[in-house]
Design an enzyme around this catalytic site. Sequence first.
Site, short mmCIF file in Angstrom:
data_model
loop_
_atom_site.label_atom_id
_atom_site.label_comp_id
_atom_site.label_asym_id
_atom_site.label_seq_id
_atom_site.Cartn_x
_atom_site.Cartn_y
_atom_site.Cartn_z
N GLY A 31 0.70 -1.20 0.24
CA GLY A 31 0.04 0.00 0.16
C GLY A 31 0.73 1.15 0.02
O GLY A 31 1.88 1.36 -0.23
N GLU A 35 3.10 5.98 -8.36
CA GLU A 35 3.14 5.35 -9.52
C GLU A 35 3.83 4.07 -9.96
O GLU A 35 3.62 3.49 -10.98
CB GLU A 35 3.79 6.41 -10.69
CG GLU A 35 3.13 7.54 -10.78
CD GLU A 35 3.27 8.70 -9.34
OE1 GLU A 35 3.73 8.31 -8.49
OE2 GLU A 35 3.20 9.99 -9.82
N GLY A 36 4.61 3.67 -9.16
CA GLY A 36 5.38 2.15 -9.50
C GLY A 36 4.28 1.11 -9.13
O GLY A 36 4.29 0.11 -10.05
N HIS A 37 3.53 1.40 -8.06
CA HIS A 37 2.49 0.27 -7.89
C HIS A 37 1.49 0.25 -9.12
O HIS A 37 0.67 -0.77 -9.50
CB HIS A 37 1.63 0.53 -6.54
CG HIS A 37 2.63 0.40 -5.35
ND1 HIS A 37 2.80 1.57 -4.60
CD2 HIS A 37 3.19 -0.58 -4.75
CE1 HIS A 37 3.47 1.29 -3.60
NE2 HIS A 37 3.76 -0.08 -3.64
N GLY A 147 7.85 -5.55 -9.19
CA GLY A 147 8.57 -4.67 -9.76
C GLY A 147 10.19 -4.96 -9.74
O GLY A 147 10.55 -5.35 -8.43
N LYS A 149 12.43 -2.74 -9.25
CA LYS A 149 12.95 -2.09 -7.86
C LYS A 149 13.50 -3.12 -7.03
O LYS A 149 14.50 -2.99 -6.20
CB LYS A 149 11.91 -1.10 -7.34
CG LYS A 149 12.09 -0.93 -6.07
CD LYS A 149 12.25 0.72 -5.95
CE LYS A 149 12.68 1.04 -4.76
NZ LYS A 149 12.06 0.42 -3.73
N GLN A 153 13.55 -9.56 -4.77
CA GLN A 153 12.42 -10.18 -4.53
C GLN A 153 11.77 -10.87 -5.60
O GLN A 153 11.12 -12.00 -5.52
CB GLN A 153 11.37 -9.01 -4.02
CG GLN A 153 9.95 -9.43 -3.89
CD GLN A 153 8.94 -8.46 -3.34
OE1 GLN A 153 8.81 -8.47 -2.05
NE2 GLN A 153 8.38 -7.55 -4.02
N SER A 185 9.51 5.12 -4.20
CA SER A 185 9.11 4.36 -3.28
C SER A 185 8.32 4.72 -2.05
O SER A 185 8.44 5.93 -1.88
CB SER A 185 10.64 4.00 -2.57
OG SER A 185 10.51 3.36 -1.24
N SER A 186 7.47 3.93 -1.40
CA SER A 186 6.78 4.56 -0.18
C SER A 186 7.56 5.17 0.85
O SER A 186 7.07 5.97 1.48
CB SER A 186 5.84 3.24 0.38
OG SER A 186 5.20 2.63 -0.75
P1 AMP Z 1 5.54 -2.55 -1.70
O1 AMP Z 1 4.29 -2.20 -1.54
O2 AMP Z 1 6.79 -1.56 -1.52
O3 AMP Z 1 5.60 -3.99 -1.22
O4 AMP Z 1 5.72 -2.89 -3.30
C1 AMP Z 1 4.69 -3.59 -4.10
C2 AMP Z 1 5.18 -3.89 -5.61
O5 AMP Z 1 5.60 -2.74 -6.13
C3 AMP Z 1 6.50 -4.84 -5.58
O6 AMP Z 1 6.50 -5.79 -6.39
C4 AMP Z 1 7.62 -3.62 -5.51
O7 AMP Z 1 8.68 -3.82 -6.42
C5 AMP Z 1 6.75 -2.86 -6.73
N1 AMP Z 1 7.16 -1.47 -6.82
C6 AMP Z 1 7.59 -0.58 -5.64
N2 AMP Z 1 8.16 0.54 -6.35
C7 AMP Z 1 8.41 0.23 -7.49
C8 AMP Z 1 8.75 1.11 -8.58
N3 AMP Z 1 9.39 2.12 -8.50
N4 AMP Z 1 8.81 1.06 -9.82
C9 AMP Z 1 8.18 -0.45 -10.10
N5 AMP Z 1 7.52 -1.10 -9.13
C10 AMP Z 1 7.80 -0.67 -7.93
#
Ligand code: AMP
Length: 281
Positions: A31, A35-37, A147, A149, A153, A185-186
């Site tokens: 959550g 924009e990445g999500h 992602g 990023k 993972q 990044s969050s």
């Molecule tokens: P998180 O909420 O941080 O666990 O991320 C959830 C998913 O979003 C994971 O697969 C991350 O790799 C992806 N994600 C986070 N940041 C980015 C980003 N800047 N670009 C692309 N995917 C991202």
Amino acid sequence: MNVVTTKKELIKHIHEYKTKQKSIGFVPTMGYLHEGHIKLLEEARKVNDIVVLSIFVNPLQFGPNEDFDSYPRNPKRDEELARQAGADLLFLPSVTEMYPEKPSYTVTVLSRVNVLCGKSREGHFDGVATVLTKLFNLIKPDRAYFGMKDAQQVAVVDGLIQEFHFPIELVPVATVREEDGLAKSSRNVYLSELERKQAPAIYRSLLAAKEKIAHGERDKEKIKTTISLTISKETDGMIDYVEILSYPGLEEINSICGKIIIAVAVKFTKARLIDNITIEV
Ligand code: AMP
């Protein structure tokens, strides 16, 4: 978009999709969407009948001194963004919905975890693999979106899907960046104003390394040193690691050839940032 918080409601929707032979694309997240999500959701939207998004800050993947309690959360805003991005189903479980009070089973990851973030975040990928095993079994997706990023993972999930025979296609999605190159990044909200100005140096150092390799540099240590020097000179962050490994195997390499990852983690006052590039040499 349907929003569900219990396994029971989730299973009901999934059963309905399966009965109608709909393909399911799954985007697992913690959550505080950015924009990445959204990019993951868009990619999933392109090729699946149904897009399922999960938002769950998974306690199992946080160490005792990490930021589980203070991890940024905004479920109402997330719900709106998920709706705009065209998700069909949002799964927002509580911790008690996902884990019994005393879990009897967890997944242990034995490979691809003794390097990079796995080295400094003990048990992190066991937590990731455990929650994903549960979510994959509940959601039964045809495709799951992750992602790059978080490239380690992606490598771990690739292993999980292969070894546990999940009939799921893993779809890695390129890192989405701010205009100045900083990976979205969050955790970027934790950066001070000055740190935010300095942070793009991380990606610049990776691009400079790529350039050096393109011009024939093959000395791994020299490349790592150049990256470290740039980050130390241009930021107040503390380098956690600078690594060059094979990808997705994440093994030590003697010479720069084949598919490799150059990965960096830097600790700022309140945020630990990671970034990487993968290249085929
Ligand atoms: P998180 O909420 O941080 O666990 O991320 C959830 C998913 O979003 C994971 O697969 C991350 O790799 C992806 N994600 C986070 N940041 C980015 C980003 N800047 N670009 C692309 N995917 C991202």
